[in-house]
Scaffold this active site. Structure first.
Site, PDB file in Angstrom:
ATOM      1  N   LEU A  35       0.686  -1.144   0.104  1.00 39.20           N
ATOM      2  CA  LEU A  35       0.040  -0.110   0.126  1.00 39.20           C
ATOM      3  C   LEU A  35       0.877   1.251  -0.085  1.00 39.20           C
ATOM      4  CD1 LEU A  35      -2.854  -0.374   2.648  1.00 39.20           C
ATOM      5  CD2 LEU A  35      -3.211  -0.343   0.281  1.00 39.20           C
ATOM      6  N   ASP A  36       0.702   2.216  -1.148  1.00 38.80           N
ATOM      7  CA  ASP A  36       1.702   3.306  -0.959  1.00 38.80           C
ATOM      8  C   ASP A  36       1.764   4.109   0.249  1.00 38.80           C
ATOM      9  OD1 ASP A  36      -0.099   5.409  -1.289  1.00 38.80           O
ATOM     10  OD2 ASP A  36      -0.634   4.665  -3.257  1.00 38.80           O
ATOM     11  N   LYS A  37       2.697   5.065   0.462  1.00 37.71           N
ATOM     12  CA  LYS A  37       2.688   5.585   1.862  1.00 37.71           C
ATOM     13  C   LYS A  37       1.367   6.452   1.962  1.00 37.71           C
ATOM     14  CE  LYS A  37       5.690   9.250   3.964  1.00 37.71           C
ATOM     15  NZ  LYS A  37       6.768   9.990   3.900  1.00 37.71           N
ATOM     16  N   SER A  68      -1.865   5.868   1.297  1.00 33.91           N
ATOM     17  CA  SER A  68      -2.761   5.113   1.247  1.00 33.91           C
ATOM     18  C   SER A  68      -3.307   4.395   2.682  1.00 33.91           C
ATOM     19  CB  SER A  68      -2.935   3.838   0.355  1.00 33.91           C
ATOM     20  OG  SER A  68      -2.773   4.428  -1.195  1.00 33.91           O
ATOM     21  N   ARG A  88      -4.775   5.529  -8.269  1.00 34.36           N
ATOM     22  CA  ARG A  88      -4.061   6.962  -8.689  1.00 34.36           C
ATOM     23  C   ARG A  88      -3.827   7.483 -10.048  1.00 34.36           C
ATOM     24  NH1 ARG A  88      -3.529   9.183  -3.190  1.00 34.36           N
ATOM     25  NH2 ARG A  88      -3.082   7.603  -1.660  1.00 34.36           N
TER      26      ARG A  88
END
Length: 272
Positions: free
Chosen positions: A113-115, A117, A197
């Protein structure tokens, strides 16, 4: 490390049923374990195992010729990751998920999960499960709740669902449903870099909040932000069933192998 976690890992282990032992070691589901035991493939201290028997510390359990050690106990955690925490094992990253959890044994994430999210992140010490769950060729579902900066239109939902051109490819068709004026849910079966995104940006929208609510059969549920829990036996057994037939190989490797098989068949046919 908290006292609670220390107690959890240093307490004397109680006897455990053999099928549960095999399941927690990452061998297979309890149901499959019972089948292995009945077929005579499982031994305990050199003797054929019996369905329903219990294992105590110090006993040697084998499946075929492979020893299944209690040290191999599989851990799978459901974590509600906060925004700002980074999915990395880089020791120099102070906000890494590994530092954040400070778990007593080495575990890593199953799918990033990106930073920015939030939401459900699974972590484990079992590499085979990681590969089977995350390989795009297995088409396993991940569900997200997304809030964007503009009012959602039918055209936007249609475009998201049919596929968006990003990163030199078109995303797979996916399930998309509006749940608010600025909020929608989306179910993906692939995991391109910052996929949601990028898809939104390609359609003129900007993601304000992205929250993962589900990975396959595992839901974040009422787990509070920053907290974690072990998967239940029921969740693990269902997960094993869903992973049946899943490959732990990259899609490209599978495609190359299939091409070789097809080529071999063509050569055989030409020789007839």
């Amino acid at each position: 490390m908290s006292n609670r976690i220390k107690q959890e890992f240093h307490m004397k282990k109680e006897p455990v049923r053999l099928n549960k032992y095999l399941s927690e070691a990452g061998v297979c589901s309890r149901r499959e374990a019972d089948k292995l035991i009945e077929s005579g493939l499982v031994s305990v201290d050199g003797k054929r195992a019996v369905t329903g028997m219990k294992i105590v510390p110090g006993q040697t359990v084998k499946v075929g010729k492979k020893v299944v050690s209690r040290q191999d106990e599989m851990v799978v955690l459901a974590v509600n990751k906060p925004a700002g925490i980074v999915c990395t094992e880089e020791k120099r990253e102070h906000n890494s998920i590994v530092r954040f959890l400070n778990y007593p044994i080495r575990i890593t994430y199953i799918g990033r999960l990106d930073k920015d999210s939030r939401g459900l992140l699974l972590m484990t010490n079992n590499g085979d499960i990681i590969n089977k769950m995350m390989r795009a060729g297995n088409f396993h579902e991940k569900e997200y709740k997304v809030t964007v900066d503009k009012e959602i239109t039918p055209e936007f939902l249609n475009a998201m669902g049919n596929g968006v051109h990003i990163l030199g490819t078109v995303t797979r068709p996916c399930k998309v449903e509006q749940i608010g004026k600025y909020t929608f849910s989306v179910v993906l079966t692939q995991g391109l870099n910052r996929q949601i995104r990028r898809m939104c940006e390609a359609l003129g929208y900007k993601v304000k909040d992205l929250f993962r609510v589900r990975v396959m059969n595992i839901h974040v549920g009422k787990l509070k932000e920053g907290e974690y829990r072990k998967l239940t036996d029921c969740e693990l057994n269902e997960l094993y069933e869903l992973l049946k037939g899943s490959s732990n190989e990259p899609v490209q490797n599978k495609q190359n192998r299939q091409r070789r098989r097809n080529s071999d068949r063509q050569e055989e046919n030409c020789g007839e």
